[in-house]
Each structure stands twice: as C-alpha cells, then as structure tokens.
Scaffold this motif. Structure first.
Motif, PDB file in Angstrom:
ATOM      1  N   ALA A 288       1.326  -0.659   0.379  1.00 37.83           N
ATOM      2  CA  ALA A 288       0.409   0.084   0.346  1.00 37.83           C
ATOM      3  C   ALA A 288       0.488   0.819  -0.094  1.00 37.83           C
ATOM      4  O   ALA A 288       0.861   2.243  -0.288  1.00 37.83           O
ATOM      5  CB  ALA A 288      -1.032   0.556   1.131  1.00 37.83           C
ATOM      6  N   MET A 289       1.400   1.354   0.755  1.00 35.16           N
ATOM      7  CA  MET A 289       2.964   2.187   0.370  1.00 35.16           C
ATOM      8  C   MET A 289       3.632   2.703  -0.644  1.00 35.16           C
ATOM      9  O   MET A 289       3.194   3.668  -0.903  1.00 35.16           O
ATOM     10  CB  MET A 289       3.897   1.921   1.707  1.00 35.16           C
ATOM     11  N   MET A 290       3.736   1.556  -1.007  1.00 41.17           N
ATOM     12  CA  MET A 290       4.870   1.846  -2.065  1.00 41.17           C
ATOM     13  C   MET A 290       3.478   2.645  -3.363  1.00 41.17           C
ATOM     14  O   MET A 290       4.336   2.364  -4.081  1.00 41.17           O
ATOM     15  CB  MET A 290       5.171   0.034  -2.809  1.00 41.17           C
ATOM     16  N   SER A 291       2.291   1.792  -3.355  1.00 40.72           N
ATOM     17  CA  SER A 291       1.961   2.098  -4.484  1.00 40.72           C
ATOM     18  C   SER A 291       1.184   3.582  -4.532  1.00 40.72           C
ATOM     19  O   SER A 291       1.128   3.999  -5.735  1.00 40.72           O
ATOM     20  CB  SER A 291       0.315   1.597  -4.138  1.00 40.72           C
ATOM     21  N   ILE A 292       2.187   4.278  -3.587  1.00 38.33           N
ATOM     22  CA  ILE A 292       1.723   5.933  -3.070  1.00 38.33           C
ATOM     23  C   ILE A 292       3.580   6.134  -3.255  1.00 38.33           C
ATOM     24  O   ILE A 292       3.872   7.491  -3.656  1.00 38.33           O
ATOM     25  CB  ILE A 292       1.339   6.474  -2.588  1.00 38.33           C
ATOM     26  N   ASP A 293       4.081   5.542  -3.735  1.00 38.23           N
ATOM     27  CA  ASP A 293       5.674   5.705  -3.488  1.00 38.23           C
ATOM     28  C   ASP A 293       6.227   6.312  -2.565  1.00 38.23           C
ATOM     29  O   ASP A 293       7.215   6.911  -2.134  1.00 38.23           O
ATOM     30  CB  ASP A 293       5.794   6.474  -4.567  1.00 38.23           C
ATOM     31  N   LEU A 294       5.799   5.558  -1.046  1.00 35.60           N
ATOM     32  CA  LEU A 294       6.676   5.830  -0.209  1.00 35.60           C
ATOM     33  C   LEU A 294       7.100   4.238   0.256  1.00 35.60           C
ATOM     34  O   LEU A 294       6.307   3.400   0.643  1.00 35.60           O
ATOM     35  CB  LEU A 294       5.675   6.341   0.576  1.00 35.60           C
TER      36      LEU A 294
ATOM     37  N   VAL B  15       0.755  14.493   1.187  1.00 34.62           N
ATOM     38  CA  VAL B  15      -0.090  14.939  -0.563  1.00 34.62           C
ATOM     39  C   VAL B  15       0.693  14.820  -0.903  1.00 34.62           C
ATOM     40  O   VAL B  15       2.172  13.751  -1.098  1.00 34.62           O
ATOM     41  CB  VAL B  15      -0.568  16.381  -0.092  1.00 34.62           C
ATOM     42  N   ARG B  16      -0.045  13.516  -2.490  1.00 34.72           N
ATOM     43  CA  ARG B  16       1.132  12.788  -3.152  1.00 34.72           C
ATOM     44  C   ARG B  16      -0.172  12.593  -4.561  1.00 34.72           C
ATOM     45  O   ARG B  16      -1.282  13.018  -4.636  1.00 34.72           O
ATOM     46  CB  ARG B  16       0.713  11.313  -3.212  1.00 34.72           C
TER      47      ARG B  16
ATOM     48  N   SER C 186      -6.470   5.424  -1.648  1.00 34.54           N
ATOM     49  CA  SER C 186      -7.253   3.788  -1.789  1.00 34.54           C
ATOM     50  C   SER C 186      -5.814   2.495  -2.361  1.00 34.54           C
ATOM     51  O   SER C 186      -5.911   2.442  -2.466  1.00 34.54           O
ATOM     52  CB  SER C 186      -7.793   3.800  -2.691  1.00 34.54           C
ATOM     53  N   PHE C 187      -6.285   1.706  -1.226  1.00 37.94           N
ATOM     54  CA  PHE C 187      -5.201  -0.225  -2.076  1.00 37.94           C
ATOM     55  C   PHE C 187      -5.989  -1.282  -1.669  1.00 37.94           C
ATOM     56  O   PHE C 187      -6.926  -1.003  -0.360  1.00 37.94           O
ATOM     57  CB  PHE C 187      -4.119  -0.264  -0.865  1.00 37.94           C
ATOM     58  N   ASN C 188      -6.755  -1.891  -2.380  1.00 39.42           N
ATOM     59  CA  ASN C 188      -7.365  -3.001  -2.558  1.00 39.42           C
ATOM     60  C   ASN C 188      -8.680  -2.350  -1.218  1.00 39.42           C
ATOM     61  O   ASN C 188      -9.070  -3.582  -0.797  1.00 39.42           O
ATOM     62  CB  ASN C 188      -6.677  -4.225  -1.539  1.00 39.42           C
ATOM     63  N   GLY C 189      -9.513  -1.535  -1.856  1.00 40.64           N
ATOM     64  CA  GLY C 189     -10.264  -1.047  -1.588  1.00 40.64           C
ATOM     65  C   GLY C 189     -11.079  -0.959  -0.358  1.00 40.64           C
ATOM     66  O   GLY C 189     -11.688  -0.341   0.721  1.00 40.64           O
ATOM     67  N   ILE C 190      -9.798  -0.321   0.235  1.00 42.36           N
ATOM     68  CA  ILE C 190      -9.457   0.469   1.445  1.00 42.36           C
ATOM     69  C   ILE C 190      -9.036   1.588   1.530  1.00 42.36           C
ATOM     70  O   ILE C 190      -7.891   2.577   0.968  1.00 42.36           O
ATOM     71  CB  ILE C 190      -8.621  -0.906   2.362  1.00 42.36           C
ATOM     72  N   TRP C 191      -9.692   2.791   2.458  1.00 39.97           N
ATOM     73  CA  TRP C 191      -9.208   3.772   2.272  1.00 39.97           C
ATOM     74  C   TRP C 191      -7.720   4.052   3.122  1.00 39.97           C
ATOM     75  O   TRP C 191      -7.892   3.521   4.652  1.00 39.97           O
ATOM     76  CB  TRP C 191     -10.126   4.716   2.809  1.00 39.97           C
ATOM     77  N   PHE C 192      -7.060   5.066   2.695  1.00 41.77           N
ATOM     78  CA  PHE C 192      -5.782   5.112   3.951  1.00 41.77           C
ATOM     79  C   PHE C 192      -4.964   6.400   3.626  1.00 41.77           C
ATOM     80  O   PHE C 192      -5.561   7.069   2.620  1.00 41.77           O
ATOM     81  CB  PHE C 192      -5.215   3.821   3.695  1.00 41.77           C
ATOM     82  N   ALA C 193      -4.395   6.570   4.746  1.00 38.16           N
ATOM     83  CA  ALA C 193      -3.917   7.760   4.273  1.00 38.16           C
ATOM     84  C   ALA C 193      -2.619   8.757   5.309  1.00 38.16           C
ATOM     85  O   ALA C 193      -2.643   6.897   6.333  1.00 38.16           O
ATOM     86  CB  ALA C 193      -4.448   9.038   5.239  1.00 38.16           C
ATOM     87  N   VAL C 194      -1.211   8.749   5.656  1.00 42.56           N
ATOM     88  CA  VAL C 194      -0.093   8.588   5.895  1.00 42.56           C
ATOM     89  C   VAL C 194       0.276  10.729   6.591  1.00 42.56           C
ATOM     90  O   VAL C 194      -0.166  11.110   5.570  1.00 42.56           O
ATOM     91  CB  VAL C 194       1.028   8.568   4.883  1.00 42.56           C
TER      92      VAL C 194
END
Length: 322
Positions: free
Chosen positions: A14-20, A84-85, A92-100
């Motif tokens: 999930a983190m890699m999906s936003i380049d983290l 912010v990205r 969203s990752f696999n249907g679950i909302w997330f934030a960092v």
C-alpha cells in the motif's frame, strides 16, 4: 480485501502504491477503530499510516477531515498534516481508504501539568476560531436523541446482558437517556476535534493535536471536558486553567458548563454500544477481556445510576472560583 488481513506485506504494498518505501520499524500502534502503523523511510523519515475501517467513513468524509486539518494549520493550530501525493491525501489500496502522516517526535501530554493545560486551552481557542468558519457538509449531523436511540438498540440486540439484570439495566438506561436529552440544550455549534483526550495530544514545546477521525459539529466544551478529572475542586482548577489559555483567543460561553455531565452520559452510553458493536472484531476480545461479562454489566448498572445522580446535581460553575 479483508480488513483483518492487513499483513506487513499488504501494508508495504500500500505504501509503495504512493511511492513511499517502508525500510524499517513497521509497528502496529494502539488503535481499535482503525488500523494504524508506524514505520521509517530512509529517504523521507518516520511516518504513521492509518487504514480506515470500511463502511465507517466515505472518501468525502475522510477528505473533509483532512481539509479541516489544512485549514487549522493555516490558522496556526499545531496539528500534524497528512501526506499529499499528486494533490491527494486520501488513498485507496484494495478497496480500503488510507492516509499517511509524518510522525511527530514528541512526548505524552501531561494532564496534571497546569502550564500544558493553559497552552492546550490556547490551541483549542485557535482551533475553534477556525471551526466557527469551517462547516462539515459530508458528515451529516445527527441529533443526540437519535444517536442514543441507535446506541440503545445496539445494546438491546447485541449485548450479552444477563437476563436477571436486563430489566433494571434498561430502566436505568432509559431514565439516563431521557434526562440527558432534556439537559443537552446547545446554543451554538462549531466544528470540533470531537475526541480531545490526553491520548490524542502530544507535547513538543507546546501541544500537538492528533487524530481528527471524530471531528464533528458541537459545543466548544465538548473539546474540553475530557481534560477534567479528580475532585470537584481539582476540576475547577483544571477548567479555570484551560479557559485562561482559551480566552486569549476567543470568548467561552459559560452556559456550556451545564453540558459537561450530559456529554459524559453520552460518552458512557456510546462507549458501551461501541464495544458491543465491535465485539466480533478479533482485536476487541483480545484487548478488552473484561467486557461483556456478567460482572461488567453489573458494574455498568451502577455507573448508569451514578451518572443519573450527577445529571441531577448542580453543574460546575466558575462564578465562585478563585
């Protein structure tokens, strides 16, 4: 994806999906409503990721929480801002909302430290100045009577209250709900933190307010009363200290002090219902082993009776204080 299957590999993906990149320290933090993890990225530092419980908030409602945080930061309120990205803070990752969020290097807020309480009061004053101008549209407000009716239904249909206690428990609960609704008369609402207690505050040369997951419309005192504890005299000192800081930023309506015990009653009832509603989540029996036992419900009957007495007692007042 199954919300209960947030394995380290899934979190890293999930983190890699936003380049983290997660390089070390992936650790679950104490959070029951959502799933929260701390980790380190060699390039960007330490972060906290929050995966929102499905079905609780929509994307628009989560975005509204974040928009409130950005508005607060502009108003010089000490809050942690979400990452912010590409102009997005809700992912969203696999249907679950997330934030960092960048992790805040700070220590725990000390509720018995009067200097820290005064500084918190000032921050709450600033927060409420912004909240007075910021409307929550996606998070539709619900009346207290409706909220408590929902909580009562959860307790009636899902709680394992022993049969011999049930009649007395609901008789007392209904009396407490009725009295709470009678006393909960609000003259003015603003957008609030909504769950302002010591675990949601850190100290680093001043208070940092965290976790706006429950931001809502309500009276200003809703963000203050959880800081009050101990004897009546101790609570008056704490309240006076909070307001010394608060009123450097904005006026406080003393009539709201009469809402403290109704707010406590609301929290007591909603807390029981929340634990009941979440009991099938594996994290809850593991972390609240004392809940849903005959002894627990016997104790809660006493809590309801005591709180009803508190509602019928004179509210806190600063008119004879100091």
């Amino acid at each position: 994806m199954d919300y209960y299957a947030l394995t380290p590999d899934v979190i890293i993906d999930a983190m890699m999906s936003i380049d983290l990149h997660v390089d070390s320290g992936l650790m679950a933090l104490n959070s029951y409503e959502n799933r929260v993890y701390r980790f380190k990225s060699e390039q960007e530092g330490a972060f906290v990721a929050k995966f929102y419980r499905p079905g609780r908030w929509s994307q628009a409602q989560i975005q509204e929480e974040h928009d409130f945080l950005f508005a607060l930061a502009k108003g010089k309120v000490r809050v942690a801002l979400p990452l912010v990205r590409e102009q997005q803070s809700v992912f969203s990752f696999n249907g679950i909302w997330f934030a960092v969020w960048p992790a805040v290097a700070a220590r725990q807020f000390e509720t018995d430290n009067l200097d820290q309480l005064a500084a918190l009061g000032e921050q709450l004053g600033r927060l409420h100045n912004v909240g007075e101008q910021f409307s929550l549209v996606a998070r539709a407000s619900q009346s207290v009577s409706d909220k408590l009716a929902v909580a009562r239904e959860v307790l009636m249909t899902k709680a394992a209250i022993p049969a011999k206690l049930k009649d007395a428990f609901f008789t007392q609960l209904d009396a407490l709900i009725a009295r709470t609704c009678d006393l909960y008369v609000v003259n003015n609402t603003i957008t609030l933190h909504g769950d302002c207690h010591a675990s949601n505050i850190l100290w680093q040369d001043g208070p940092y307010l965290l976790d706006f997951d429950d931001c809502a419309q309500g009276p200003a005192v809703q963000d203050m009363w959880l800081m009050l504890s101990g004897s009546r005299q101790e609570q008056l000192l704490q309240l006076d200290t909070l307001l010394d800081g608060y009123e450097q930023e904005r006026e406080f309506d003393r009539r709201e002090l009469a809402l403290i015990e109704p707010l406590r009653a609301i929290r007591i009832i909603n807390y029981m219902a929340w634990l009941t509603a979440r009991w099938l989540d594996p994290a809850f029996p593991a972390n609240f082993p004392w809940f849903n036992t005959p002894d627990y419900w016997q104790q809660q009957l006493g809590v309801l009776q005591e709180q009803l007495q508190q509602l019928n007692a004179p509210p806190l007042s600063l008119t004879s204080w100091g």
